[in-house]
Scaffold this motif. Structure first.
Motif, PDB file in Angstrom:
ATOM      1  N   ASN A 144       1.840   9.583  -5.710  1.00  0.00           N
ATOM      2  CA  ASN A 144       2.328  10.927  -5.395  1.00  0.00           C
ATOM      3  C   ASN A 144       3.334  11.413  -6.427  1.00  0.00           C
ATOM      4  O   ASN A 144       3.388  12.604  -6.728  1.00  0.00           O
ATOM      5  N   LEU A 145       4.154  10.499  -6.978  1.00  0.00           N
ATOM      6  CA  LEU A 145       5.080  10.879  -8.050  1.00  0.00           C
ATOM      7  C   LEU A 145       4.297  11.377  -9.260  1.00  0.00           C
ATOM      8  O   LEU A 145       4.606  12.423  -9.838  1.00  0.00           O
TER       9      LEU A 145
ATOM     10  N   GLY B  49       5.121  22.752  -4.792  1.00  0.00           N
ATOM     11  CA  GLY B  49       6.237  21.938  -5.236  1.00  0.00           C
ATOM     12  C   GLY B  49       5.753  20.613  -5.796  1.00  0.00           C
ATOM     13  O   GLY B  49       4.552  20.323  -5.820  1.00  0.00           O
ATOM     14  N   THR B  50       6.702  19.790  -6.239  1.00  0.00           N
ATOM     15  CA  THR B  50       6.354  18.493  -6.824  1.00  0.00           C
ATOM     16  C   THR B  50       6.469  17.347  -5.831  1.00  0.00           C
ATOM     17  O   THR B  50       5.975  16.262  -6.092  1.00  0.00           O
ATOM     18  N   ASP B  51       7.118  17.576  -4.694  1.00  0.00           N
ATOM     19  CA  ASP B  51       7.308  16.542  -3.676  1.00  0.00           C
ATOM     20  C   ASP B  51       6.379  16.823  -2.504  1.00  0.00           C
ATOM     21  O   ASP B  51       6.539  17.811  -1.797  1.00  0.00           O
TER      22      ASP B  51
ATOM     23  N   GLY C 293       0.819  -1.216   0.000  1.00  0.00           N
ATOM     24  CA  GLY C 293       0.000   0.000   0.000  1.00  0.00           C
ATOM     25  C   GLY C 293       0.847   1.258   0.000  1.00  0.00           C
ATOM     26  O   GLY C 293       0.539   2.247  -0.677  1.00  0.00           O
ATOM     27  N   MET C 294       1.943   1.253   0.775  1.00  0.00           N
ATOM     28  CA  MET C 294       2.803   2.419   0.862  1.00  0.00           C
ATOM     29  C   MET C 294       3.478   2.707  -0.477  1.00  0.00           C
ATOM     30  O   MET C 294       3.543   3.855  -0.914  1.00  0.00           O
ATOM     31  N   SER C 295       3.936   1.676  -1.161  1.00  0.00           N
ATOM     32  CA  SER C 295       4.599   1.863  -2.455  1.00  0.00           C
ATOM     33  C   SER C 295       3.628   2.402  -3.496  1.00  0.00           C
ATOM     34  O   SER C 295       3.980   3.281  -4.293  1.00  0.00           O
ATOM     35  N   ARG C 296       2.397   1.912  -3.476  1.00  0.00           N
ATOM     36  CA  ARG C 296       1.388   2.397  -4.420  1.00  0.00           C
ATOM     37  C   ARG C 296       1.112   3.877  -4.179  1.00  0.00           C
ATOM     38  O   ARG C 296       1.021   4.673  -5.107  1.00  0.00           O
ATOM     39  N   THR C 297       1.011   4.295  -2.916  1.00  0.00           N
ATOM     40  CA  THR C 297       0.761   5.695  -2.585  1.00  0.00           C
ATOM     41  C   THR C 297       1.938   6.569  -2.992  1.00  0.00           C
ATOM     42  O   THR C 297       1.745   7.676  -3.517  1.00  0.00           O
ATOM     43  N   MET C 298       3.157   6.098  -2.786  1.00  0.00           N
ATOM     44  CA  MET C 298       4.337   6.875  -3.173  1.00  0.00           C
ATOM     45  C   MET C 298       4.398   7.065  -4.684  1.00  0.00           C
ATOM     46  O   MET C 298       4.719   8.149  -5.175  1.00  0.00           O
ATOM     47  N   ILE C 299       4.058   6.019  -5.442  1.00  0.00           N
ATOM     48  CA  ILE C 299       4.067   6.117  -6.906  1.00  0.00           C
ATOM     49  C   ILE C 299       2.951   7.049  -7.375  1.00  0.00           C
ATOM     50  O   ILE C 299       3.141   7.861  -8.288  1.00  0.00           O
TER      51      ILE C 299
END
Length: 177
Positions: free
Chosen positions: A74-75, A135-137, A66-72
């Motif tokens: 957000n990218l 910003g983008t991050d 779940g965390m990886s999906r959310t980080m991607i």
């Protein structure tokens, strides 16, 4: 099963995504951002979506899914629209202004506070009592906004200080005679 992890991340038009090993690189019109996923998940680009799947049934693998999906996600969001936090300043004589790469804050101290704006972040002051951090991050935008707010957090009696635009300050009643 992760409800968030099951959803694929859609890639909008004008954005490209490349996966090499565990590193995902998302390229937009102006910015390129990347994220390295843990070894507990596998990432693949299928059609116009990014699919994340766990490599086991361990608790850590399900957490990283779940965390990886959310980080991607957000990218992709950062590359397309970006992130924005709005702050408001309340108090007599409290104001903000931009001077070069520095945000000058007058917050009732004996001196002005000079806040250095980090790379990759845009800070604007449409009014003297309003600050917009963009910003983008997402993590960096939130951290910069929190650091600015930290200089004079809102107090509960008069509501003076720096607060987020959508934040509600629980007000207290003062002393009675």
């Amino acid at each position: 099963m992760s409800r968030i992890g099951k959803k694929p991340v859609d890639i909008p038009s004008g954005v490209t995504a490349n996966v090499s090993g565990q590193t995902i690189e998302v390229k937009g019109a102006k910015v390129t951002r990347s994220f390295t996923a843990s070894d507990d998940v596998s990432v693949a680009v299928e059609d116009n979506t990014i699919v994340i799947t766990p490599r086991g049934t361990s608790k850590r693998a399900r957490q990283q899914w779940g965390m990886s999906r959310t980080m991607i996600q957000n990218l992709v969001t950062g590359v397309t629209t970006g992130f924005k936090k709005e702050l408001e300043i309340n108090g007599v004589g409290y104001r903000a202004q931009i001077q070069g790469n520095t945000l000058k804050l007058a917050l009732g101290y004996s001196h002005d506070v000079d806040f250095a704006i980090p790379e990759g972040i845009t800070v604007t002051c449409p009014k003297q009592t309003q600050i917009v951090v963009e910003g983008t991050d997402e993590q960096l935008v939130g951290q910069v906004a929190a650091n600015i707010r930290e200089w004079r957090a809102p107090e509960p009696y008069k509501g003076k200080g720096i607060k987020y635009k959508d934040e509600f300050i629980f007000r207290k009643e003062g002393k009675k005679k």
